[in-house]
Enzyme design. Structure first.
Site, PDB file in Angstrom:
ATOM      1  CG  HIS A  85      34.760  42.149  48.082  1.00 16.33           C
ATOM      2  ND1 HIS A  85      35.464  40.985  48.304  1.00 16.33           N
ATOM      3  CD2 HIS A  85      33.579  42.016  48.755  1.00 16.33           C
ATOM      4  CE1 HIS A  85      34.760  40.186  49.085  1.00 16.33           C
ATOM      5  NE2 HIS A  85      33.617  40.777  49.375  1.00 16.33           N
TER       6      HIS A  85
HETATM    7 FE1  FES Z   1      37.528  40.899  47.989  1.00 11.23          FE
HETATM    8 FE2  FES Z   1      39.056  39.932  46.037  1.00 11.23          FE
HETATM    9  S1  FES Z   1      38.297  41.931  46.252  1.00 11.23           S
HETATM   10  S2  FES Z   1      38.228  38.862  47.753  1.00 11.23           S
END
Ligand code: FES
Length: 189
Positions: free
Chosen positions: A154
């Site tokens: 993410h």
């Molecule tokens: Fe979501 Fe690492 S940014 S698990």
């Protein structure tokens, strides 16, 4: 014949790295092999807490990293360069999304200075659990906007001290309990 021997000689740095990696895996393998027997004896929490891994870091030059498994988790061991340390030390703690060091070797409220992300006298070494504090992916090393670790799941980016700088991860990468038991050996756990 002499030329053949020369050509067959292993390339030192590559061989050293493989030795370190193999040794670390062997050490963890020994722990995992013993574990079922320990488990059968219903150990109490104190016995479980003793699980340790000793790692030989003698072959890690500045700029090199090693990942070992400890209690089922990847642990990143990085021998940081002088530039990486300087970049991290220049960042005001107040500007960090997570101002706490998250270092099991320090009090819970220790601030996330560069020094507090390591241990005294071993400032070049960063030893941290390689699990993103957002949802648990394993970040990629020496990537992302801050030259530290980047989690592609993410988009969380950590700096050269493993501190979260941007993205949804709420905390810095946690630092496990560890100590250097010699100039070249670190004991994790
Ligand atoms: Fe979501 Fe690492 S940014 S698990």
């Amino acid at each position: 014949m002499a030329n053949t021997e020369t050509a067959d000689a292993p390339e030192p740095s590559r061989r050293d790295f493989l030795y370190v990696a193999t040794g670390a895996v062997a050490g963890v393998g020994a722990v995992l092999t013993v574990w079922p027997f320990v488990d059968q004896m219903n150990p109490d929490a104190a016995a479980l807490a003793l699980a340790q891994v000793d790692v030989d870091v003698s072959s890690l030059e500045p700029g090199m990293s090693l990942t070992v498994m400890w209690r089922g988790k990847p642990v990143f061991i990085r021998h940081r360069t002088g530039q990486e340390i300087a970049d991290s030390a220049a960042v005001p703690v107040e500007s960090l999304p997570d101002p706490l060091a998250r270092n099991a070797n320090l009090p819970d409220d220790a601030p996330a200075t560069d020094a507090n992300r390591g241990t005294e006298g071993r400032e070049a070494w960063l030893i941290q659990i390689g699990i993103c504090t957002h949802l648990g992916c394993v970040p990629l090393g020496q990537q992302g906007a801050f030259g530290g670790w980047f989690c592609p799941c993410h988009g969380s980016a950590y700096d050269t001290a493993g501190r979260i700088r941007v993205g949804p991860a709420p905390e810095n990468l946690p630092i496990p309990a560890y100590e250097f038991i010699s100039d070249t050996q670190v004991r994790i756990g």
